[in-house]
Scaffold this motif. Sequence first.
Motif, PDB file in Angstrom:
ATOM      1  N   GLU A 252       0.820  -1.127   0.068  1.00 21.06           N
ATOM      2  CA  GLU A 252      -0.157  -0.131   0.017  1.00 21.06           C
ATOM      3  C   GLU A 252       0.872   1.236   0.017  1.00 21.06           C
ATOM      4  N   TRP A 253       0.958   1.886  -1.054  1.00 22.50           N
ATOM      5  CA  TRP A 253       1.767   3.141  -1.197  1.00 22.50           C
ATOM      6  C   TRP A 253       1.064   4.404  -1.291  1.00 22.50           C
ATOM      7  N   GLY A 254      -0.390   4.168  -1.354  1.00 21.90           N
ATOM      8  CA  GLY A 254      -1.480   5.788  -1.178  1.00 21.90           C
ATOM      9  C   GLY A 254      -1.869   5.729  -2.533  1.00 21.90           C
ATOM     10  N   THR A 255      -2.938   6.935  -2.087  1.00 14.88           N
ATOM     11  CA  THR A 255      -3.886   7.110  -3.220  1.00 14.88           C
ATOM     12  C   THR A 255      -3.038   8.575  -3.972  1.00 14.88           C
ATOM     13  N   PRO A 256      -2.830   8.680  -5.156  1.00 16.52           N
ATOM     14  CA  PRO A 256      -2.451   9.921  -5.619  1.00 16.52           C
ATOM     15  C   PRO A 256      -3.304  11.052  -5.393  1.00 16.52           C
TER      16      PRO A 256
ATOM     17  N   THR B 264       7.374  13.445  -6.033  1.00 20.67           N
ATOM     18  CA  THR B 264       6.181  13.283  -5.328  1.00 20.67           C
ATOM     19  C   THR B 264       6.541  13.277  -3.737  1.00 20.67           C
ATOM     20  N   TRP B 265       5.648  13.391  -2.886  1.00 18.80           N
ATOM     21  CA  TRP B 265       5.788  13.069  -1.510  1.00 18.80           C
ATOM     22  C   TRP B 265       4.506  12.451  -0.953  1.00 18.80           C
ATOM     23  N   THR B 266       4.937  11.769   0.167  1.00 22.19           N
ATOM     24  CA  THR B 266       4.036  10.794   0.813  1.00 22.19           C
ATOM     25  C   THR B 266       3.582  11.213   2.326  1.00 22.19           C
ATOM     26  N   PHE B 267       2.200  11.415   2.402  1.00 24.98           N
ATOM     27  CA  PHE B 267       1.951  11.602   3.813  1.00 24.98           C
ATOM     28  C   PHE B 267       0.773  10.670   4.402  1.00 24.98           C
ATOM     29  N   HIS B 268       0.535  10.432   5.602  1.00 27.03           N
ATOM     30  CA  HIS B 268      -0.512   9.458   6.263  1.00 27.03           C
ATOM     31  C   HIS B 268      -1.582  10.164   6.865  1.00 27.03           C
ATOM     32  N   VAL B 269      -2.718   9.748   6.788  1.00 24.00           N
ATOM     33  CA  VAL B 269      -3.773  10.242   7.611  1.00 24.00           C
ATOM     34  C   VAL B 269      -4.500   9.032   8.267  1.00 24.00           C
ATOM     35  N   THR B 270      -5.282   9.373   9.266  1.00 25.77           N
ATOM     36  CA  THR B 270      -6.048   8.362  10.146  1.00 25.77           C
ATOM     37  C   THR B 270      -7.209   8.836  10.502  1.00 25.77           C
TER      38      THR B 270
ATOM     39  N   PHE C 160      -6.029  11.630  16.871  1.00 23.10           N
ATOM     40  CA  PHE C 160      -5.997  10.500  16.001  1.00 23.10           C
ATOM     41  C   PHE C 160      -4.402  10.187  15.694  1.00 23.10           C
ATOM     42  N   PRO C 161      -4.069   8.831  16.096  1.00 24.33           N
ATOM     43  CA  PRO C 161      -2.673   8.532  15.905  1.00 24.33           C
ATOM     44  C   PRO C 161      -2.202   8.514  14.529  1.00 24.33           C
ATOM     45  N   ARG C 162      -1.036   8.787  14.329  1.00 24.30           N
ATOM     46  CA  ARG C 162      -0.426   8.886  13.005  1.00 24.30           C
ATOM     47  C   ARG C 162      -0.921   9.641  12.038  1.00 24.30           C
ATOM     48  N   ASP C 163      -1.700  10.524  12.336  1.00 19.17           N
ATOM     49  CA  ASP C 163      -2.504  11.523  11.355  1.00 19.17           C
ATOM     50  C   ASP C 163      -1.654  12.458  11.081  1.00 19.17           C
ATOM     51  N   LEU C 164      -1.431  12.870   9.761  1.00 21.19           N
ATOM     52  CA  LEU C 164      -0.672  13.933   8.879  1.00 21.19           C
ATOM     53  C   LEU C 164       0.999  13.723   9.181  1.00 21.19           C
ATOM     54  N   TRP C 165       1.040  12.297   9.382  1.00 20.41           N
ATOM     55  CA  TRP C 165       2.634  12.076   9.336  1.00 20.41           C
ATOM     56  C   TRP C 165       3.280  12.205   7.909  1.00 20.41           C
ATOM     57  N   LEU C 166       4.288  13.170   7.826  1.00 20.39           N
ATOM     58  CA  LEU C 166       4.968  13.204   6.847  1.00 20.39           C
ATOM     59  C   LEU C 166       6.129  11.966   6.630  1.00 20.39           C
TER      60      LEU C 166
ATOM     61  N   LEU D  79      -3.039   3.045   8.264  1.00 23.48           N
ATOM     62  CA  LEU D  79      -2.015   1.946   8.312  1.00 23.48           C
ATOM     63  C   LEU D  79      -1.318   1.923   9.751  1.00 23.48           C
ATOM     64  N   SER D  80      -0.576   0.686  10.176  1.00 19.54           N
ATOM     65  CA  SER D  80       0.050   0.780  11.364  1.00 19.54           C
ATOM     66  C   SER D  80       1.427   1.562  11.249  1.00 19.54           C
ATOM     67  N   GLU D  81       1.935   1.549  12.433  1.00 17.10           N
ATOM     68  CA  GLU D  81       3.209   2.204  12.651  1.00 17.10           C
ATOM     69  C   GLU D  81       4.236   1.210  11.993  1.00 17.10           C
ATOM     70  N   LEU D  82       4.290   0.203  11.962  1.00 15.36           N
ATOM     71  CA  LEU D  82       5.084  -0.800  11.587  1.00 15.36           C
ATOM     72  C   LEU D  82       4.986  -0.582   9.947  1.00 15.36           C
ATOM     73  N   SER D  83       4.049  -0.591   9.284  1.00 12.98           N
ATOM     74  CA  SER D  83       3.693  -0.328   7.861  1.00 12.98           C
ATOM     75  C   SER D  83       4.332   0.892   7.296  1.00 12.98           C
ATOM     76  N   LEU D  84       4.180   1.902   8.206  1.00 15.50           N
ATOM     77  CA  LEU D  84       4.670   3.225   7.953  1.00 15.50           C
ATOM     78  C   LEU D  84       6.133   3.193   7.868  1.00 15.50           C
ATOM     79  N   ARG D  85       6.809   2.352   8.970  1.00 13.62           N
ATOM     80  CA  ARG D  85       8.317   2.677   9.096  1.00 13.62           C
ATOM     81  C   ARG D  85       8.780   1.796   7.869  1.00 13.62           C
ATOM     82  N   GLU D  86       8.308   0.624   7.498  1.00 12.80           N
ATOM     83  CA  GLU D  86       8.708  -0.237   6.489  1.00 12.80           C
ATOM     84  C   GLU D  86       8.594   0.740   5.252  1.00 12.80           C
ATOM     85  N   ALA D  87       7.658   1.403   5.000  1.00 10.41           N
ATOM     86  CA  ALA D  87       7.556   2.198   3.859  1.00 10.41           C
ATOM     87  C   ALA D  87       8.582   3.171   3.927  1.00 10.41           C
ATOM     88  N   TYR D  88       8.714   3.812   5.002  1.00 13.02           N
ATOM     89  CA  TYR D  88      10.045   4.995   5.031  1.00 13.02           C
ATOM     90  C   TYR D  88      11.224   4.405   4.702  1.00 13.02           C
ATOM     91  N   ASP D  89      11.329   3.101   5.187  1.00 14.66           N
ATOM     92  CA  ASP D  89      12.816   2.547   4.767  1.00 14.66           C
ATOM     93  C   ASP D  89      13.001   2.289   3.335  1.00 14.66           C
TER      94      ASP D  89
END
Length: 212
Positions: A7-11, A105-111, A125-131, A181-191
């Motif tokens: 899951e890489w997000g919606t454009p 492009t840049w990627t952010f996360h919303v909850t 809301f945890p992990r909301d607006l994470w860059l 997404l979970s924090e682990l999923s976001l950490r993996e995507a970041y890496d």
Amino acid sequence: MWLKRREWGTPRNYTLDHVFGQGRSFETNPAEHTRFSNERFWLMGFVVPVFQRGPDFDPEVPMIKPFEINAYGVDDQRTCIQPIWDEGRMIRFIETAVEGGNLGTWTFHVTDNEEAKRPDGSEYFPRDLWLIDGQQRFWSLHCFFSDRFAVFGKYWSEVDTIDRRRFLNSTPFSAYEMKNLSELSLREAYDKMNFGGVPHEEIMRATPGFKV
């Protein structure tokens, strides 16, 4: 199965005006902007996640006023973030934007499906607006909009209103919006996003030692 999709997000087809507006909204009323967030470290109206703050801290880098970008603070395990791009590279990025070049492009996360409670009982809301990806480019934009350097002979405050509007509204800066997404999923995507471009140190990886 060889083909494994992540899951890489919606454009999202944003322009620079979206990022500029988010940052100005945050500066104008940070309390309202962060009402449903429990995060401390912000950049242009988005959260700098804890795993993006590296181990090195340069005391010569000045702190900016609280809430505007206070990611140069002390964290429990890592000290702070440290910009990787020098001023020359930041200027080249803004020059590319002024000339209408590709900014990537840049990627952010919303909850919006998970709530947590603070000690006082209020919700956030945890992990909301994470860059997740784009920190160096956001820092470059922040510095330019804050008159830290000139581009093509002008500081941002010296650019006339018509040119500002054209620059912000006609410069594409598309994003990917990840969601719920979970924090682990976001950490993996970041890496995966950040260990193939600008060099990073191994200690800066987000996933080692993280437990769900």
